[in-house]
Design an enzyme around this catalytic site. Structure first.
Site, PDB file in Angstrom:
ATOM      1  CB  SER A 197      -7.937   4.027   2.386  1.00 47.68           C
ATOM      2  OG  SER A 197      -7.212   3.326   3.391  1.00 47.68           O
ATOM      3  CB  SER A 199      -8.488   1.142   5.293  1.00 45.11           C
ATOM      4  OG  SER A 199      -8.885   2.477   5.396  1.00 45.11           O
ATOM      5  CE  LYS A 254      -3.698   2.391   2.507  1.00 45.99           C
ATOM      6  NZ  LYS A 254      -4.554   2.439   3.703  1.00 45.99           N
TER       7      LYS A 254
END
Length: 591
Positions: free
Chosen positions: A187, A211, A117
């Site tokens: 996210s 997320s 990420k």
């Protein structure tokens, strides 16, 4: 003379048969991590071949890199370290082939290409956390979790895209793996898209409030949201310290469990919170339990007060299943039957009703600490616990110091975001006694949650992260009610606030009101540090029902590429779609 990339591309062939115990796949990228590990050791595959296969798909499907906006493709990866990845693949092949390597036999993750990420540091690359405001934020060393993967010989492909500052559960950028017109969830959008789309074998996501779980559910990814502090956060750009957690996202829970084992464990120098994890925890297995009834003796509770938010009836709080769309309801009923067939006892329980303020002293509660000064302020227990940690880590100071070296317009924006949003009250005004009391309220809330399980002798909970398929992306020309997230769990931040583990995985596919198959995920939500139990139960289910996690999206040709804009496209984030617990609190504590 051919360059390194072309030389390796010429070797991209797969003519030898895999070992007889592994089902033949037409595409290299369709093998699981465990299968790839076996094929690497049998000599049927090399890490170079696997890495090239993923890089080729990224070139075909991802679209232009460094684009926090529409890019014409799926936009799962925001940057690729191509040369470094190929060097790591070559080194992995040498390790696997060597019987005398001083490090010993190559670990199972050796040679496996992974994504990371955008909020997690990769040495030599920028970490931007979903915004060009952090251009120039180059990591001088790997985050602890990345270093642990590198030490295992894993291949790090690059950064997967995430919502701006990890702030939106819709997913600001990227496209759903099953329907390029729909939101990917956020996210950790790219970390959910990429494994399902076969752009990498697995990825690391990071969660503060939904997320990992929400994008995994939107894309049919199998993912593990660990207990707080079980995986160290050093080298991760924080949103709310004490809530943030890094977790693996893959096609199968077994693959995710393999990565989880590699990245877990205390980090005394980088993350002191990780020292609070018990040293003697049950080991994590990647093997299914034997027999036809592997879940025998396990009681799974379905909370009836685990409310779902339905935008069609936003004030109603019926039992969750009553809010599910028809295909979700059918998949849920089928899943319950499958669990019972595997030996589990599945029952409905009341659960912890967070609409009752007596049940929420910490997460979304009405309790506030008063700070007597001018101007008068009140601060919640959530803010007290997180502000103190981020002050001690000098997070705000580091961001503002970074901003001083940026162009004026970028500096002003960063200072505005990190001064106004995050620093009231200033952490120096929070006395230590207040922090101790806030942590006590957190433990009280956790005890109330655990008591609901103990009262029914329940081992863990079964919940649905979403109750209907995700809507269109925010830039699609459709009515507003069809955009973004639709029916989904309310209080999706509770597992983070209480530090509880969750594992999510696909249990079916449906097309209620849509023109393409879309995944349906369930989740097991367990007591603190119960990862071994809930991961094993999920692996056992997937062993008997592999048809769900092995499904692949249809190939879709990329749309015309769009030139990367100089600045991020900022989509409005409502409190309902926020990943920031402090914004959620401001909008309404128990709704």
């Amino acid at each position: 003379m051919k360059g390194l990339w072309q030389q390796l591309s010429d070797r991209l062939s797969f003519n030898r048969r895999p070992p007889h115990s592994i089902a033949r796949q037409t595409r290299i990228v369709d093998y699981s991590i465990v299968e790839m590990a076996a094929l690497l050791r049998s000599g049927e595959l090399t890490s170079e071949q696997i890495t090239l296969a993923y890089l080729e798909r990224i070139d075909q499907l991802n679209g232009p890199l460094e684009t926090y906006d529409e890019n014409g493709g799926y936009n799962a990866f925001v940057r690729i370290a191509r040369d470094t990845a190929l060097e790591q693949a070559w080194a992995a092949d040498q390790w696997i082939a060597s019987a005398n390597d001083p490090r010993g036999p190559a670990p199972l993750l050796c040679g496996i290409p992974l994504g990371i990420k955008d909020s997690i540091a990769i040495e030599g690359l920028e970490s931007k956390n979903g915004t060009h405001l952090f251009t120039g934020n180059i990591a001088h060393k790997h985050a602890t979790v990345v270093q642990r993967l590198v030490d295992q010989g894993a291949v790090i492909l690059g950064h997967t895209i995430c919502s701006e500052r990890s702030g939106s559960t819709n997913g600001d950028f990227g496209c759903n793996a099953w329907d390029i017109t729909r939101v990917p969830g956020g996210s950790s959008s790219g970390s959910a898209i990429a494994p399902v789309l076969r752009l990498c074998a697995a990825a690391l996501g990071e969660e503060t409030a939904g997320s990992i779980l929400i994008p995994a559910a939107a894309n049919g990814t199998s993912a593990i949201k660990p207990s707080s502090a079980r995986v160290p956060n050093s080298g991760v750009m924080p949103l709310t310290m004490g809530w943030d957690v890094v977790g693996p996202m893959a096609r199968s829970v077994a693959d995710a469990a393999l990565i989880f084992t590699a990245i877990s464990g205390p980090d005394p120098e980088g993350d002191v919170l990780s020292l609070g994890v018990p040293s003697q925890l049950p080991p994590i297995s990647i093997q299914p339990s034997p027999g036809a009834a592997p879940l025998e003796g396990i009681t799974i509770g379905i909370p009836q007060t685990d409310w779902m938010f339905d935008p069609r009836n936003p004030t109603a709080t019926p039992p969750p299943a009553q809010t599910y769309d028809q295909d979700y309801r059918e998949a849920f009923e089928r899943f319950k039957g499958q669990l019972r067939a595997l030996g589990a006892r599945v029952i409905e329980i009341e659960g912890l009703d967070l609409l009752d303020e007596r049940n929420c002293p910490y997460v979304r509660g009405n309790y506030e600490f008063a700070i007597i000064q001018e101007p008068y302020m009140a601060v919640s227990p959530v803010k007290v616990t997180s502000y103190c940690l981020q002050y001690e880590a000098n997070y705000w100071g580091a961001v503002l110091e970074f901003a001083q070296n940026r162009p004026d317009e970028v500096r002003v924006e960063l200072e505005r975001l990190f001064d106004t949003t995050y620093m009231h009250p200033v952490p120096e005004q929070l006395p230590y006694a207040m922090r101790l009391q806030a942590e006590a309220l957190r433990r009280e809330h956790l005890a109330l949650w655990q008591a609901t399980l103990d009262a029914q002798d329940v081992d863990f909970l079964l919940v649905m992260p979403l109750g209907s398929h995700v809507g269109k992306r925010l830039n699609q020309e459709v009515p507003n009610e069809e955009k973004g997230m639709q029916v989904r769990r309310n209080f999706y931040d509770l597992p983070n606030g209480l530090g509880l583990p969750v594992v999510t995985f696909p249990i079916g596919y449906g097309r209620s009101g849509v023109d393409t198959d879309l995944p349906i995920n369930a989740a097991f939500w367990g007591p603190r540090f119960s990862e071994a139990l809930i991961i094993q139960a999920a692996i056992d289910f997937q062993h008997h029902h592999p048809e769900y996690h092995n499904a692949a999206p249809a190939e879709v040709a990329p749309r015309p590429a769009v030139k990367a804009p100089a600045q991020s496209r900022v989509w409005p984030v409502t409190p309902r779609d926020s990943n920031d617990p402090r914004i959620i609190e401001q909008a309404g504590r128990r709704s």
